[in-house]
Design an enzyme around this catalytic site. Structure first.
Site, PDB file in Angstrom:
ATOM      1  N   GLY A   1       0.806  -1.199   0.000  1.00  0.00           N
ATOM      2  CA  GLY A   1       0.000   0.000   0.000  1.00  0.00           C
ATOM      3  C   GLY A   1       0.847   1.260   0.000  1.00  0.00           C
ATOM      4  CB  SER A   2       0.107   4.613   1.333  1.00  0.00           C
ATOM      5  OG  SER A   2      -1.085   4.803   0.600  1.00  0.00           O
TER       6      SER A   2
END
Length: 485
Positions: free
Chosen positions: A215-216
């Site tokens: 993810g981020s």
């Protein structure tokens, strides 16, 4: 008469030579095959006829041995087994060995040539020495902080010393007690069956053997690529990325859950976690540049060993531009182990110089004499020093003014990055919450620790910052333990 005696003597001599040749053939050419034959119990009996060497955390042994009074004389025991299982693995008379118990089996069982009094002594005598000891790099207080922070939830923590690569904590939960697998018999078989049937997979070492979409948290890698490639020259200058952003050559719209992402600067995109800016920057860097940078951080390395084997973290090398955009924000086919993401944080903290991670500090004889010492070595130059300095500033901003405020520690410089990975059909599963971070005392020029935390069953009102709520407090506890000295 004498002639017949001579013939009989010659025949006997011939038979004696044949016996000697056959014995030599068996000993020289078939010994290994016979030793490995499952029907040969002698090897197994010999293996367990003396105590196994110990695995140490600090100066304390976290393994031991007990006498069984049976044919297999000694059985492995574990102190705080579930806490250290992701480090030690198990040594089972029924199911073999894993992790350090496997990687350092020669030392622990006494068969390694390093323990012999003379070169090739063990090979020549086919004997072995008393089991040696393996001293790990793990710090007990950090291991306990990580284990307590996860509280039995599915997840993992990996912590590194950025300047050396020493692994200071390696935790995977839910865990198991390896001592239940040590011996033989119905109880061991029942424990093995139950552990393997459990939906929570307690024997899976999530810290090094499980990969997740990062993810981020992966946006730090994309930012490093953009800065090194000079796609971004001023991290504080606005970009030309709209919000929402249409993926290249598609009609698919990539939204932002954060506010203020339209044409946001790289620094702001990291601080509030803008998907659009980072996806667009990954496309502008290009596939070759992103693959190269990801490789410098450790992605796509299938040979990483600590000394146990580590699962390969993946960044695809053949993608369309829309796939590259999603990969650049840690989605699509991008996956990483928690150890890999700790390496990302460590590289930033250490000025771009990524050190090879290692879990064994030294091995010794049973008497404590060191026979092998592991030292720091460089893995790769993950980014330029100037890029690392800029990323350090941006990660500090995440903690002080952005989504990672739960990781802040008074009087300590802390940099971090939250991350959430959607998964399941139509992203229906609870998101994986990530937090990667590093901490440095303000009176020190050297970072103390880099940490990666993943929690599999996280939840938050805003999905893209669940890492700040679920994972950041765990990272803070681990960093505080590291700073206690």
């Amino acid at each position: 008469m004498i002639r017949y005696i001579r013939r009989a003597a010659a025949l006997c001599l011939l038979l004696l030579v044949a016996l000697l040749v056959n014995a030599a053939r068996v000993q020289l050419f078939e010994a290994d095959e016979l030793d490995a034959n499952p029907a040969n119990r002698r090897t197994t009996i010999a293996r367990y006829d003396q105590p196994r060497g110990n695995i140490l955390v600090g100066e304390r042994a976290v393994t031991g041995n007990k006498e069984t009074g049976e044919q297999l004389s000694f059985e492995r025991t574990y102190l705080h087994g579930p806490l250290y299982a992701p480090v030690t693995g198990y040594a089972s008379q029924t199911y073999g060995t894993t992790l350090i118990e496997h990687a350092e089996d020669g030392i622990l069982s006494g068969t390694a040539s390093l323990l012999a009094p003379l070169p090739f002594w063990n090979e020549f005598t086919r004997g072995r020495q008393p089991g040696g000891n393996v001293v790990t790099t793990v710090k007990e207080s950090m291991q306990r902080a990580a284990y307590a922070g996860l509280s039995g939830r599915r997840g993992a923590v990996a912590a590194l010393e950025p300047s050396t690569g020493r692994i200071l904590a390696l935790v995977s939960t839910p865990s198991y007690d390896p001592e239940r697998l040590s011996g033989t018999g119905a109880a061991v078989t029942e424990a093995w069956t139950r552990l393997n049937a459990s939906k929570s997979l307690p024997m899976l070492n999530r810290a090094i053997r499980q990969t997740y979409p990062p993810g981020s948290a992966f946006k730090i890698v994309t930012a490093a690529a953009a800065l090194d490639a000079r796609v971004v020259t001023d991290p504080d200058a606005p970009t030309d990325t709209p919000s929402p952003y249409v993926l290249p050559n598609t009609r698919t719209v990539l939204p932002d859950e954060a506010r203020g992402c339209g044409k946001a600067s790289l620094a702001d995109a990291i601080r509030v976690s803008c998907n659009t800016v980072m996806a667009h920057l990954g496309v502008e860097v290009g596939l070759a540049g992103m693959v190269e940078t990801a490789g410098h951080f450790g992605f796509n390395d299938s040979g990483l060993r600590i000394p146990s084997g580590v699962a390969r973290s993946n960044f695809d090398t053949d993608m369309s531009e829309d796939q590259l955009a999603l990969s650049s924000i840690g989605q699509f086919n991008t996956t990483a182990t928690p150890l890999q993401m700790a390496m990302v944080a460590a590289a930033v903290a250490n000025g771009g110089d990524l050190r090879y991670p290692y879990l064994v500090d030294r091995v010794t004889t049973g008497g404590g004499d060191t026979v092998r010492q592991q030292g720091p070595r460089s893995y790769a130059r993950a980014m330029s020093p100037s890029t690392a300095v800029q990323l350090q500033r941006m990660m500090v901003d995440v903690v002080e003014n952005g989504t990672g405020s739960n990781a802040a520690i008074d009087g300590v410089t802390v940099g971090g990055k939250t991350g959430t990975a959607q998964h399941g059909v139509d992203n229906s599963g609870l998101p994986y919450a990530w937090f990667i971070s590093w901490a440095q005392p303000r009176d020190s020029g050297r970072p103390a620790v880099a940490v990666a935390v993943v929690v599999e069953d996280a939840a938050a009102e805003r999905a893209d910052i669940s890492g700040g709520g679920s994972a950041a407090p765990i990272a803070r506890a681990v960093m505080e333990a590291a700073l206690e000295g």
